[in-house]
Design an enzyme around this catalytic site. Structure first.
Site, PDB file in Angstrom:
ATOM      1  CB  THR A   1      -4.965  -4.802   5.951  1.00  0.00           C
ATOM      2  OG1 THR A   1      -5.082  -6.028   5.245  1.00  0.00           O
ATOM      3  CG2 THR A   1      -3.602  -4.712   6.616  1.00  0.00           C
TER       4      THR A   1
ATOM      5  CE  LYS B   1      -9.508  -5.513   5.111  1.00  0.00           C
ATOM      6  NZ  LYS B   1      -9.687  -6.185   3.838  1.00  0.00           N
TER       7      LYS B   1
ATOM      8  N   GLY C   1      -5.333 -11.109  -6.744  1.00  0.00           N
ATOM      9  CA  GLY C   1      -5.957  -9.903  -6.226  1.00  0.00           C
ATOM     10  C   GLY C   1      -5.122  -8.635  -6.270  1.00  0.00           C
TER      11      GLY C   1
ATOM     12  CG  LEU D   1     -10.891 -12.031  -2.703  1.00  0.00           C
ATOM     13  CD1 LEU D   1     -11.582 -11.376  -1.525  1.00  0.00           C
ATOM     14  CD2 LEU D   1     -11.281 -11.326  -3.982  1.00  0.00           C
TER      15      LEU D   1
ATOM     16  CB  SER E   1      -0.975   0.002   1.179  1.00  0.00           C
ATOM     17  OG  SER E   1      -1.932  -1.026   1.004  1.00  0.00           O
TER      18      SER E   1
ATOM     19  N   GLY F   1     -15.540 -14.926   5.306  1.00  0.00           N
ATOM     20  CA  GLY F   1     -14.881 -14.064   6.291  1.00  0.00           C
ATOM     21  C   GLY F   1     -15.087 -12.593   5.956  1.00  0.00           C
ATOM     22  N   GLY F   2     -14.198 -11.759   6.487  1.00  0.00           N
ATOM     23  CA  GLY F   2     -14.327 -10.311   6.321  1.00  0.00           C
ATOM     24  C   GLY F   2     -14.302  -9.871   4.870  1.00  0.00           C
ATOM     25  CB  ALA F   3     -12.161 -10.754   1.987  1.00  0.00           C
TER      26      ALA F   3
ATOM     27  CG  ASP G   1     -11.501  -4.808   0.904  1.00  0.00           C
ATOM     28  OD1 ASP G   1     -10.497  -4.171   0.519  1.00  0.00           O
ATOM     29  OD2 ASP G   1     -11.564  -5.379   2.007  1.00  0.00           O
TER      30      ASP G   1
HETATM   31  P1  NDP Z   1     -10.830 -14.050   7.258  1.00  0.00           P
HETATM   32  O1  NDP Z   1      -9.828 -14.598   8.224  1.00  0.00           O
HETATM   33  O2  NDP Z   1     -11.859 -13.102   7.711  1.00  0.00           O
HETATM   34  O3  NDP Z   1     -11.631 -15.294   6.570  1.00  0.00           O
HETATM   35  C1  NDP Z   1     -10.927 -16.433   6.158  1.00  0.00           C
HETATM   36  C2  NDP Z   1     -11.850 -17.354   5.366  1.00  0.00           C
HETATM   37  O4  NDP Z   1     -11.051 -18.453   4.882  1.00  0.00           O
HETATM   38  C3  NDP Z   1     -12.979 -17.973   6.182  1.00  0.00           C
HETATM   39  O5  NDP Z   1     -14.111 -18.125   5.357  1.00  0.00           O
HETATM   40  C4  NDP Z   1     -12.402 -19.342   6.564  1.00  0.00           C
HETATM   41  O6  NDP Z   1     -13.378 -20.327   6.798  1.00  0.00           O
HETATM   42  C5  NDP Z   1     -11.638 -19.681   5.309  1.00  0.00           C
HETATM   43  N1  NDP Z   1     -10.578 -20.665   5.545  1.00  0.00           N
HETATM   44  C6  NDP Z   1      -9.442 -20.483   6.263  1.00  0.00           C
HETATM   45  N2  NDP Z   1      -8.693 -21.611   6.233  1.00  0.00           N
HETATM   46  C7  NDP Z   1      -9.390 -22.523   5.488  1.00  0.00           C
HETATM   47  C8  NDP Z   1      -9.135 -23.856   5.084  1.00  0.00           C
HETATM   48  N3  NDP Z   1      -8.012 -24.488   5.441  1.00  0.00           N
HETATM   49  N4  NDP Z   1     -10.049 -24.472   4.294  1.00  0.00           N
HETATM   50  C9  NDP Z   1     -11.171 -23.826   3.901  1.00  0.00           C
HETATM   51  N5  NDP Z   1     -11.467 -22.549   4.255  1.00  0.00           N
HETATM   52  C10 NDP Z   1     -10.585 -21.912   5.040  1.00  0.00           C
HETATM   53  O7  NDP Z   1      -9.939 -13.441   6.066  1.00  0.00           O
HETATM   54  P2  NDP Z   1     -10.381 -12.280   5.054  1.00  0.00           P
HETATM   55  O8  NDP Z   1     -11.755 -12.572   4.608  1.00  0.00           O
HETATM   56  O9  NDP Z   1     -10.093 -10.959   5.633  1.00  0.00           O
HETATM   57  O10 NDP Z   1      -9.321 -12.482   3.842  1.00  0.00           O
HETATM   58  C11 NDP Z   1      -9.446 -13.563   2.933  1.00  0.00           C
HETATM   59  C12 NDP Z   1      -8.391 -13.424   1.841  1.00  0.00           C
HETATM   60  O11 NDP Z   1      -8.677 -12.290   1.026  1.00  0.00           O
HETATM   61  C13 NDP Z   1      -6.968 -13.242   2.363  1.00  0.00           C
HETATM   62  O12 NDP Z   1      -6.083 -14.030   1.577  1.00  0.00           O
HETATM   63  C14 NDP Z   1      -6.694 -11.767   2.123  1.00  0.00           C
HETATM   64  O13 NDP Z   1      -5.317 -11.500   1.920  1.00  0.00           O
HETATM   65  C15 NDP Z   1      -7.485 -11.523   0.845  1.00  0.00           C
HETATM   66  N6  NDP Z   1      -7.847 -10.104   0.643  1.00  0.00           N
HETATM   67  C16 NDP Z   1      -7.357  -9.446  -0.456  1.00  0.00           C
HETATM   68  C17 NDP Z   1      -7.694  -8.127  -0.695  1.00  0.00           C
HETATM   69  C18 NDP Z   1      -7.149  -7.425  -1.921  1.00  0.00           C
HETATM   70  O14 NDP Z   1      -7.222  -6.185  -1.982  1.00  0.00           O
HETATM   71  N7  NDP Z   1      -6.660  -8.150  -2.911  1.00  0.00           N
HETATM   72  C19 NDP Z   1      -8.576  -7.371   0.213  1.00  0.00           C
HETATM   73  C20 NDP Z   1      -9.081  -8.178   1.323  1.00  0.00           C
HETATM   74  C21 NDP Z   1      -8.702  -9.486   1.524  1.00  0.00           C
HETATM   75  P3  NDP Z   1     -14.060 -20.513   8.271  1.00  0.00           P
HETATM   76  O15 NDP Z   1     -15.121 -19.469   8.368  1.00  0.00           O
HETATM   77  O16 NDP Z   1     -14.589 -21.900   8.242  1.00  0.00           O
HETATM   78  O17 NDP Z   1     -12.959 -20.337   9.277  1.00  0.00           O
END
Ligand code: NDP
Length: 277
Positions: A64, A68, A242, A218, A19, A132-134, A105
């Site tokens: 980030t 968030k 992403g 992403l 960033s 998740g959050g994204a 996002d």
């Molecule tokens: P969170 O921690 O909020 O959510 C993670 C998600 O991944 C959950 O749905 C979780 O499932 C799932 N997960 C984790 N491990 C596993 C696994 N082994 N098998 C299956 N599902 C799994 O993360 P974010 O939502 O904040 O971020 C997600 C991705 O998006 C990251 O890689 C982040 O870097 C990327 N991102 C990129 C952006 C960009 O600008 N390019 C902006 C925002 C995010 P469960 O609910 O079951 O735990």
């Protein structure tokens, strides 16, 4: 001495953040004088660090992982899209001293898909992996594009079902587990799980991607991510990561702070050239 307007990204970890470079390029391109730094801020210290930043004259923050949701609670008021998403990635100091929270996002992803890559979302069957959050941030802008359907699949099924309920009034959305994907096909599959960077993948059935379909991770990295490689192995027309979304969400934040829209294509090209994919 000239005092520059101060901006920063807070996160933990933050060492990898692109960033500062992106905002420096935007500032040079638009002739804006500002300073943008990356600060490692653990969740437990977020509110104190944000208070100090704004008290000492800071104008805006990006937040980030893992901040968030905390930023959502921290903001004095929020845009409607941030309110619904439950996550804030951009905080902006207002003239009255209050702090506005927004989530750029989703607009970043949709802009990258449609404008940078020519991928149509209208009347397409779209799958988001992860709840998740994204995911929360990207659902509403995707539904605004009138897809035929949007399915959220998640390891913890309840979270996918809950998201479908939260956004159900905005369009055709449903939630399920990975097992429920066995007999389905999608035109666009978006990986919003955090699996790629640890070299894992959710369990994805064969034939999940329709002919001439697209994949979008992403996550981004200096190497092809696991999901980008999965897309290529499954004959995706394009399998993207992403980085473009990162630049586009940054441009939307830059606009919120400076009321100037930077051009993104040259920045994406430069950032891509520096990672040698
Ligand atoms: P969170 O921690 O909020 O959510 C993670 C998600 O991944 C959950 O749905 C979780 O499932 C799932 N997960 C984790 N491990 C596993 C696994 N082994 N098998 C299956 N599902 C799994 O993360 P974010 O939502 O904040 O971020 C997600 C991705 O998006 C990251 O890689 C982040 O870097 C990327 N991102 C990129 C952006 C960009 O600008 N390019 C902006 C925002 C995010 P469960 O609910 O079951 O735990």
């Amino acid at each position: 001495m000239i005092i520059l307007d101060r901006y920063a990204v807070f996160g933990d970890p933050i060492g990898h953040s692109k960033s500062p470079k992106i905002h420096q390029l935007f500032a040079e391109q638009t002739g804006q004088s500002l300073q943008y730094t990356a600060e490692r801020v653990p969740a437990a210290q977020f509110a104190t660090a944000a208070n100090t930043f704004f008290t000492e004259g800071g104008k805006g923050l990006n937040c980030t992982i893992p901040l968030k949701e905390l930023a959502w609670h921290y903001a004095d008021h929020k845009t409607p899209r941030a309110q619904r998403s439950g996550a804030v990635n951009t905080l902006a100091l207002q003239a009255d001293g209050s702090v506005l929270g927004d989530n750029t996002d989703g607009i970043g992803l949709v802009t990258d898909l449609i404008h940078n890559h020519g991928i149509t979302l209208k009347e397409r069957s779209i799958l988001i992996l992860g709840a998740g959050g994204a995911s929360r941030g990207i659902i509403e802008p995707i539904l605004e594009q009138s897809p035929q359907r949007l399915v959220i699949a998640n390891r913890t099924v309840d979270k996918a079902v809950e998201l479908a309920q939260v956004f159900g009034h905005l369009g055709p959305i449903s939630g399920c587990g990975f097992d429920d994907l066995l007999t389905q096909q999608f035109d666009l599959i978006i990986n919003a799980t955090s699996t790629s960077l640890s070299g894992e993948l959710p369990p994805l059935p064969e034939n999940l991607l329709a002919k001439n379909g697209y994949c979008y991770d992403l996550a981004y990295s200096n190497q092809s991510t696991t999901f980008v490689r999965w897309g290529l192995a499954n004959n995706a027309l394009k399998s993207l990561d992403g980085l473009g979304m990162l630049v586009e969400q940054a441009a939307a934040a830059f606009y919120i702070w400076r009321k100037v829209t930077p051009a993104t294509q040259s920045v994406i090209t430069l950032m891509n050239s520096q990672r040698g994919l």
